[in-house]
Design an enzyme around this catalytic site. Structure first.
Site, PDB file in Angstrom:
ATOM      1  N   CYS A  63       2.105  -1.890  15.254  1.00  0.00           N
ATOM      2  CA  CYS A  63       2.005  -1.650  13.806  1.00  0.00           C
ATOM      3  C   CYS A  63       1.266  -2.775  13.081  1.00  0.00           C
ATOM      4  CB  CYS A  63       3.426  -1.506  13.262  1.00  0.00           C
ATOM      5  SG  CYS A  63       3.543  -1.497  11.471  1.00  0.00           S
ATOM      6  N   GLU A 123       0.820  -1.204   0.000  1.00  0.00           N
ATOM      7  CA  GLU A 123       0.000   0.000   0.000  1.00  0.00           C
ATOM      8  C   GLU A 123       0.859   1.261   0.000  1.00  0.00           C
ATOM      9  OE1 GLU A 123      -4.070  -1.655   2.047  1.00  0.00           O
ATOM     10  OE2 GLU A 123      -2.593  -0.762   3.375  1.00  0.00           O
ATOM     11  N   CYS A 166      -0.762   6.378   9.797  1.00  0.00           N
ATOM     12  CA  CYS A 166       0.535   5.825  10.175  1.00  0.00           C
ATOM     13  C   CYS A 166       0.372   4.557  11.017  1.00  0.00           C
ATOM     14  CB  CYS A 166       1.260   6.902  10.980  1.00  0.00           C
ATOM     15  SG  CYS A 166       2.996   6.622  11.054  1.00  0.00           S
ATOM     16  N   CYS A 204       6.631  -6.958   6.787  1.00  0.00           N
ATOM     17  CA  CYS A 204       7.827  -6.511   7.507  1.00  0.00           C
ATOM     18  C   CYS A 204       8.200  -7.577   8.531  1.00  0.00           C
ATOM     19  CB  CYS A 204       7.557  -5.176   8.204  1.00  0.00           C
ATOM     20  SG  CYS A 204       9.031  -4.492   9.017  1.00  0.00           S
ATOM     21  N   CYS A 225       6.976  -4.784  14.977  1.00  0.00           N
ATOM     22  CA  CYS A 225       6.745  -3.778  16.025  1.00  0.00           C
ATOM     23  C   CYS A 225       5.311  -3.946  16.540  1.00  0.00           C
ATOM     24  CB  CYS A 225       6.964  -2.366  15.471  1.00  0.00           C
ATOM     25  SG  CYS A 225       8.637  -2.131  14.855  1.00  0.00           S
ATOM     26  N   CYS A 229       3.456   8.628   0.607  1.00  0.00           N
ATOM     27  CA  CYS A 229       4.051   7.704   1.576  1.00  0.00           C
ATOM     28  C   CYS A 229       4.116   6.335   0.901  1.00  0.00           C
ATOM     29  CB  CYS A 229       3.181   7.676   2.830  1.00  0.00           C
ATOM     30  SG  CYS A 229       3.692   6.429   4.025  1.00  0.00           S
TER      31      CYS A 229
HETATM   32  S1  SF4 Z   1       6.763   0.087  12.350  1.00  0.00           S
HETATM   33 FE1  SF4 Z   1       5.855  -1.594  11.154  1.00  0.00          FE
HETATM   34  S2  SF4 Z   1       6.693  -1.372   9.077  1.00  0.00           S
HETATM   35 FE2  SF4 Z   1       7.981  -0.114  10.468  1.00  0.00          FE
HETATM   36  S3  SF4 Z   1       9.672  -1.474  11.074  1.00  0.00           S
HETATM   37 FE3  SF4 Z   1       8.077  -1.725  12.628  1.00  0.00          FE
HETATM   38  S4  SF4 Z   1       6.826  -3.477  11.923  1.00  0.00           S
HETATM   39 FE4  SF4 Z   1       8.069  -2.775  10.192  1.00  0.00          FE
END
Ligand code: SF4
Length: 351
Positions: free
Chosen positions: A122, A95, A335, A115, A119, A108
């Site tokens: 996220c 996206e 975000c 990923c 995190c 963006c």
């Molecule tokens: S915030 Fe999300 S996209 Fe960014 S490094 Fe952490 S898990 Fe990956």
């Protein structure tokens, strides 16, 4: 360019393309024409290279693939933000988001499908990692998003993925976006945002990066940061500070510190004090980002009073602070919310 692997045309250098044409009895300048179509005119197929003869186009098509990212789904938020799901040649999606603001617009974009860093706040992190994007797929996002907003002014690598874990493709994409024989945008208008892997900060510095760098800090305390960014256990804030000092000493560029305010987690005055101490090490601008709650993370948005006190604390110490209001929340474009909800989960289950 040997072996049976079919290369994506956009992974080939200009010199390799010149040799390819010469080896196949074509003139060397054909490579320049093809390169122009690929990176300056952003064409999306061999057939679109109309200054090349039909034979030359067929020759390219017989030897290379052309893996583009195309617009699969487009959604518009009530605040004008547009989210695009890009379809990739292997069926996955990433996206990108176009955020208009007055006479400016920021694109963006993503650097990876999913990923690996997981995190805890996220949505992308919940998907896991599938693959890196190619240089061409990264540039395609910019091209398509700029078609939605002709006044595209800035590009931020803050979509899906950690740019430093796909560094070479990201670096090459920035070269293509900024090159005079590419999209000719200024590197001053590009920001790469990373959780800050020290050895990659040093590499970016040694490479003489001209783009802006933003550190997604979110906690200026090792234990607390490790709770939300599990990858942080591999190094310490001291190592990040040392790497950033190295970056500043060589680039003289002011850093941006991104700090997502998570309610009752990192939004107290004690947290603000730690952030202020961290920021004393180099000139910074702090972006305070309002959290957009993601299901199953357990995190909540900071209370407005706590946010105000946090920001006031920093401003009283003469720090440059911007509060980034949430945009595109109603279409999961804000975000930390990018996740291609249905598509990639389905594909990951199938593969
Ligand atoms: S915030 Fe999300 S996209 Fe960014 S490094 Fe952490 S898990 Fe990956």
């Amino acid at each position: 360019m040997s072996g049976k692997e079919i290369l994506d045309i956009r992974s080939v250098t200009r010199e390799e393309l010149e040799n390819f044409f010469l080896q196949h009895g074509e003139k060397k300048f054909r490579a320049g024409q093809a390169y122009d179509w690929l990176w300056k005119k952003s064409c999306q197929s061999f057939n679109a290279m109309t200054t090349l003869s039909k034979e030359a186009r067929q020759l390219l098509a017989s030897q290379f693939s052309f893996n583009t990212a195309s617009v699969a789904i487009k959604q518009q938020s009530s605040d004008g933000t547009i989210k695009v799901a890009f379809g990739l040649h292997d069926g996955f999606q990433v996206e990108g988001v176009m955020i208009p603001s007055g006479d400016r617009a920021t694109a963006c974009i993503s650097s990876q499908v999913g990923c690996s860093l997981g995190c805890n706040f996220c949505a992308t992190g919940k998907l896991g990692f599938t693959r890196n994007l190619t240089t061409g797929e990264i540039v395609d996002q910019v091209v398509h998003l700029s078609n939605l907003a002709p006044h595209l002014s800035n590009i931020v690598f803050m979509g899906m993925g950690e740019p430093f874990l796909n560094y070479e493709a990201v670096k090459m994409a920035i070269e293509k976006i900024t090159a005079t024989d590419g999209l000719a945008m200024s590197p001053q208008r590009i920001t790469v945002s990373s959780i800050g892997i020290p050895k990659m900060i040093r590499k970016m510095t040694d490479d003489g990066a001209k783009f802006h760098f933003a550190l997604s800090l979110h906690a200026a305390n090792d234990k607390k940061r490790e709770k939300i960014i599990p990858f942080h256990r591999n190094y310490s804030l001291t190592e990040i500070i040392d790497a950033l000092k190295y970056y500043y000493a060589h680039s003289h560029k002011r850093l941006t510190i991104e700090y997502i305010l998570l309610g009752k987690f990192n939004d107290t005055i004690a947290d603000a004090k730690e952030l202020a101490v961290f920021c004393k090490n180099f000139p910074v601008k702090i972006n305070i980002i309002e959290y957009n709650p993601v299901k199953e993370t357990g995190f909540i948005k900071s209370d407005p009073e706590d946010e105000k006190a946090f920001v006031n604390f920093l401003e009283k110490r003469n720090m440059v602070v911007n509060v980034r209001k949430s945009r595109g929340q109603d279409i999961d474009a804000a975000c930390g919310q990018l996740a291609c909800h249905s598509r990639n989960k389905q594909l990951i289950n199938i593969l």
